[in-house]
Design an enzyme around this catalytic site. Structure first.
Site, PDB file in Angstrom:
ATOM      1  NE  ARG A 125      -5.753 -12.729   4.732  1.00  0.00           N
ATOM      2  CZ  ARG A 125      -6.500 -11.624   4.785  1.00  0.00           C
ATOM      3  NH1 ARG A 125      -6.434 -10.711   3.818  1.00  0.00           N
ATOM      4  NH2 ARG A 125      -7.308 -11.420   5.802  1.00  0.00           N
ATOM      5  CG  PHE A 131     -13.364   0.869   7.022  1.00  0.00           C
ATOM      6  CD1 PHE A 131     -12.859   0.320   5.845  1.00  0.00           C
ATOM      7  CD2 PHE A 131     -14.034   0.036   7.907  1.00  0.00           C
ATOM      8  CE1 PHE A 131     -13.025  -1.026   5.549  1.00  0.00           C
ATOM      9  CE2 PHE A 131     -14.206  -1.316   7.613  1.00  0.00           C
ATOM     10  CZ  PHE A 131     -13.701  -1.842   6.435  1.00  0.00           C
ATOM     11  CB  THR A 179      -7.190  -6.854   9.552  1.00  0.00           C
ATOM     12  OG1 THR A 179      -7.541  -7.964   8.729  1.00  0.00           O
ATOM     13  CG2 THR A 179      -7.605  -5.569   8.867  1.00  0.00           C
ATOM     14  CG  HIS A 225      -4.852  -6.424  -0.523  1.00  0.00           C
ATOM     15  ND1 HIS A 225      -6.080  -6.513   0.092  1.00  0.00           N
ATOM     16  CD2 HIS A 225      -4.906  -7.277  -1.590  1.00  0.00           C
ATOM     17  CE1 HIS A 225      -6.850  -7.363  -0.583  1.00  0.00           C
ATOM     18  NE2 HIS A 225      -6.156  -7.843  -1.606  1.00  0.00           N
ATOM     19  CE  LYS A 234      -3.770  -2.421   2.391  1.00  0.00           C
ATOM     20  NZ  LYS A 234      -4.662  -2.438   3.580  1.00  0.00           N
ATOM     21  NE  ARG A 248      -2.096  -6.033   7.082  1.00  0.00           N
ATOM     22  CZ  ARG A 248      -3.215  -6.580   6.606  1.00  0.00           C
ATOM     23  NH1 ARG A 248      -3.782  -7.601   7.235  1.00  0.00           N
ATOM     24  NH2 ARG A 248      -3.756  -6.107   5.490  1.00  0.00           N
ATOM     25  CD  GLU A 265      -8.222  -9.197  -3.944  1.00  0.00           C
ATOM     26  OE1 GLU A 265      -9.068  -8.883  -3.074  1.00  0.00           O
ATOM     27  OE2 GLU A 265      -7.117  -9.689  -3.649  1.00  0.00           O
ATOM     28  CG  ASN A 279      -3.494  -2.799   7.041  1.00  0.00           C
ATOM     29  OD1 ASN A 279      -3.356  -2.349   5.904  1.00  0.00           O
ATOM     30  ND2 ASN A 279      -4.530  -3.524   7.402  1.00  0.00           N
ATOM     31  CE1 TYR A 314      -9.024  -3.439   0.519  1.00  0.00           C
ATOM     32  CE2 TYR A 314      -8.263  -1.407  -0.484  1.00  0.00           C
ATOM     33  CZ  TYR A 314      -8.022  -2.543   0.268  1.00  0.00           C
ATOM     34  OH  TYR A 314      -6.753  -2.780   0.760  1.00  0.00           O
TER      35      TYR A 314
HETATM   36  P1  DAT Z   1      -7.407  -7.391   5.245  1.00  0.00           P
HETATM   37  O1  DAT Z   1      -6.630  -6.277   4.590  1.00  0.00           O
HETATM   38  O2  DAT Z   1      -6.633  -8.000   6.390  1.00  0.00           O
HETATM   39  O3  DAT Z   1      -7.924  -8.413   4.260  1.00  0.00           O
HETATM   40  P2  DAT Z   1     -10.160  -6.432   5.402  1.00  0.00           P
HETATM   41  O4  DAT Z   1     -10.392  -7.061   4.077  1.00  0.00           O
HETATM   42  O5  DAT Z   1     -11.118  -6.772   6.512  1.00  0.00           O
HETATM   43  O6  DAT Z   1      -8.679  -6.732   5.946  1.00  0.00           O
HETATM   44  O7  DAT Z   1     -10.176  -4.851   5.248  1.00  0.00           O
HETATM   45  C1  DAT Z   1      -9.536  -4.239   4.151  1.00  0.00           C
HETATM   46  C2  DAT Z   1      -8.776  -3.038   4.635  1.00  0.00           C
HETATM   47  O8  DAT Z   1      -9.679  -2.066   5.123  1.00  0.00           O
HETATM   48  C3  DAT Z   1      -7.826  -3.324   5.817  1.00  0.00           C
HETATM   49  O9  DAT Z   1      -6.572  -3.796   5.397  1.00  0.00           O
HETATM   50  C4  DAT Z   1      -7.735  -1.975   6.469  1.00  0.00           C
HETATM   51  C5  DAT Z   1      -9.118  -1.381   6.226  1.00  0.00           C
HETATM   52  N1  DAT Z   1      -9.981  -1.608   7.394  1.00  0.00           N
HETATM   53  C6  DAT Z   1     -10.609  -2.755   7.741  1.00  0.00           C
HETATM   54  N2  DAT Z   1     -11.316  -2.626   8.860  1.00  0.00           N
HETATM   55  C7  DAT Z   1     -11.166  -1.336   9.234  1.00  0.00           C
HETATM   56  C8  DAT Z   1     -11.642  -0.546  10.310  1.00  0.00           C
HETATM   57  N3  DAT Z   1     -12.436  -1.068  11.252  1.00  0.00           N
HETATM   58  N4  DAT Z   1     -11.242   0.748  10.371  1.00  0.00           N
HETATM   59  C9  DAT Z   1     -10.434   1.291   9.430  1.00  0.00           C
HETATM   60  N5  DAT Z   1      -9.947   0.601   8.380  1.00  0.00           N
HETATM   61  C10 DAT Z   1     -10.311  -0.687   8.283  1.00  0.00           C
HETATM   62 MG    MG Z   2      -9.398  -8.349   2.807  1.00  0.00          MG
END
Ligand code: DAT
Ligand code: MG
Length: 152
Positions: A87, A59, A93, A117, A11, A104, A128, A114, A51
């Site tokens: 992963r 968010f 996350t 991805h 990112k 992370r 993706e 973080n 996304y």
């Molecule tokens: P990951 O990236 O571990 O697959 P995810 O798919 O649940 O996690 O979410 C995608 C991204 O969105 C994550 O890397 C960071 C952001 N994100 C997720 N939950 C969040 C939250 N509660 N507040 C802020 N950003 C968030």
């Molecule tokens: Mg995800």
């Protein structure tokens, strides 16, 4: 185990912080195979597609703002169990919940910054990879040390 491909993106925070080499090195050392790599600044439309499952989350807009804020490094990695394996290398996350030793866990603090991805399953990996890469950008090749990492 079956050979899979997964989509991994460093990112904008990871690129700005100079963590590209550190992160690629962890995937290489693990023994996964890099089959595609490029850098670009994502458009809003692409970030929103990527996304899309989070469209209704509070968010979402901030996440799209962040992902489109600068260059990202996009990759496809291949190997036995590479989807779940990536992963694991990436960690939870929320970086404060991510185990030390993970990307992370070692390199981030904030959930909104973080660093990386990784696809979370077969279907998302295929979606993706297809979203960010054309099939001509995916390289089939055999690492010269393959026999020392993969039992035939
Ligand atoms: P990951 O990236 O571990 O697959 P995810 O798919 O649940 O996690 O979410 C995608 C991204 O969105 C994550 O890397 C960071 C952001 N994100 C997720 N939950 C969040 C939250 N509660 N507040 C802020 N950003 C968030
Ligand atoms: Mg995800």
């Amino acid at each position: 185990m079956t050979v899979e491909r997964t989509f991994v993106a460093i990112k904008p925070d990871g690129v700005q912080r100079g963590l590209v080499g550190e992160i690629i090195s962890r995937f290489e050392r693990k023994g996964f195979k890099l089959v595609a790599l490029k850098q670009l600044i994502p458009s809003r439309a692409m970030a929103e597609k990527h996304y899309g499952v989070h469209r209704d989350r509070p968010f979402f807009n901030g996440l799209v703002d962040f992902i489109t804020s600068g260059p990202v490094v996009l990759m496809v990695w291949e190997g036995d169990g590479v989807i779940a394996g990536s992963r694991k290398l990436i960690g939870a996350t929320k970086p404060l919940d991510a185990d030390p030793g993970t990307i992370r866990g070692d390199l981030a603090v904030n959930i909104g910054r973080n660093v990386i991805h990784g696809s979370d399953g077969l279907d998302t990996a295929s979606f993706e990879i297809g979203l960010w890469f054309s099939s001509a950008e995916l390289n089939d090749w055999l690492p010269s040390d393959q026999a020392w990492r993969v039992e035939s």
